[in-house]
Design an enzyme around this catalytic site. Sequence first.
Site, PDB file in Angstrom:
ATOM      1  N   GLU A 141      83.335 102.984  -2.438  1.00  0.00           N
ATOM      2  CA  GLU A 141      83.323 104.284  -3.587  1.00  0.00           C
ATOM      3  C   GLU A 141      84.673 104.726  -3.722  1.00  0.00           C
ATOM      4  O   GLU A 141      85.612 105.055  -2.869  1.00  0.00           O
ATOM      5  CB  GLU A 141      82.361 105.393  -3.672  1.00  0.00           C
ATOM      6  CG  GLU A 141      82.489 106.461  -4.778  1.00  0.00           C
ATOM      7  CD  GLU A 141      81.438 107.528  -4.403  1.00  0.00           C
ATOM      8  OE1 GLU A 141      80.442 107.365  -3.844  1.00  0.00           O
ATOM      9  OE2 GLU A 141      81.905 108.639  -4.860  1.00  0.00           O
TER      10      GLU A 141
ATOM     11  N   GLU B 173      87.554 114.087  -8.995  1.00  0.00           N
ATOM     12  CA  GLU B 173      86.345 115.053  -9.060  1.00  0.00           C
ATOM     13  C   GLU B 173      86.597 116.774  -9.143  1.00  0.00           C
ATOM     14  O   GLU B 173      87.610 117.011  -8.696  1.00  0.00           O
ATOM     15  CB  GLU B 173      85.468 114.962  -7.648  1.00  0.00           C
ATOM     16  CG  GLU B 173      84.835 113.478  -7.624  1.00  0.00           C
ATOM     17  CD  GLU B 173      83.946 113.462  -6.349  1.00  0.00           C
ATOM     18  OE1 GLU B 173      82.779 113.568  -6.549  1.00  0.00           O
ATOM     19  OE2 GLU B 173      84.349 113.361  -5.399  1.00  0.00           O
TER      20      GLU B 173
END
Length: 311
Positions: A188, A193
């Site tokens: 990933e 974020e």
Amino acid sequence: MSCLLRRPLRSALPLLVPLAAALAAAGGAAPPKPAPKTTPKAAAVPLPVPAPGAHHAPPGYTLVWADEFYREGRPDPLRWTAETHRNKDGWHNAEAQYYSAGDPANAREERGVLAIEARAGAPGTAAARPADWGKQLYTSARLTSGPKGTWTYGWFEVRAKVACGRGIWPAIWMLPADPARKWPDDGEIDIMEHVGHNPGVVHHSVHTKAFNHAIKTEKTAVFPLADACAAMHRYQLHWTADRITMGVDDTVRFTFARAGTDRARWPFDKPMRLLLNVAVGGTWGGEKGIDPAAFPARMEVDYVRVYQRRK
């Protein structure tokens, strides 16, 4: 939004005017047959591309995929797919949102940006909830790049203003294109974020079998970006066969180098898709609760551009 990045005008459709039969009948001759009808063909609408001088990719890279969000209404289905497969069972990380499919209240293009908006309230109505509703009390959207949106290596740039508020968790990230992927073994990449209980702080991370948050070994960079909630920034990923580099506005913040051939440490050699979403709550995003005043919480994306090295 910078006026430098405006979209080119779309080509007008050609007007095809059928010829009228004008021959006069002579004597007892039968009247001529009318000319056969022709069906106008729509002209191809050119894909909007960045204006000259707006590219930031390294030398030798060329644009291979983009969305400048020049439409109005729902996101382009040829470029984006709404992911909803975990609605009934609940999303990972104990997240609290229901991801809608095609609801413009949660994902829409308007005035040159893609808006992904988390909203308070269960989907549908009390008398008619969606069949895949999992009792969630918030709605949002999670978009993944469509059938042609898979890449192995490249330069990725997403210009965005993040959604904010306690309990709001927006992300720009990548997962393997293989639907049989296993997390974290297949990797990933988190390009951006932001968790609302820590506003103005941005995270870049990678997750693998050897390096992931579940075992507290993830590789990450955390840095202040004070106006992330108020201004557009260019979130960037440069992914090659031996290195992942991420940053903001041309400033490198994170580097992860390949070491050997162990897939537990480096699974990043297969096609991946890009994801854009705004989650609500969860073990990280909601660890300090969810503020009812945060809604609606909106992430705006000015563009997505993908470049790869010229062959």
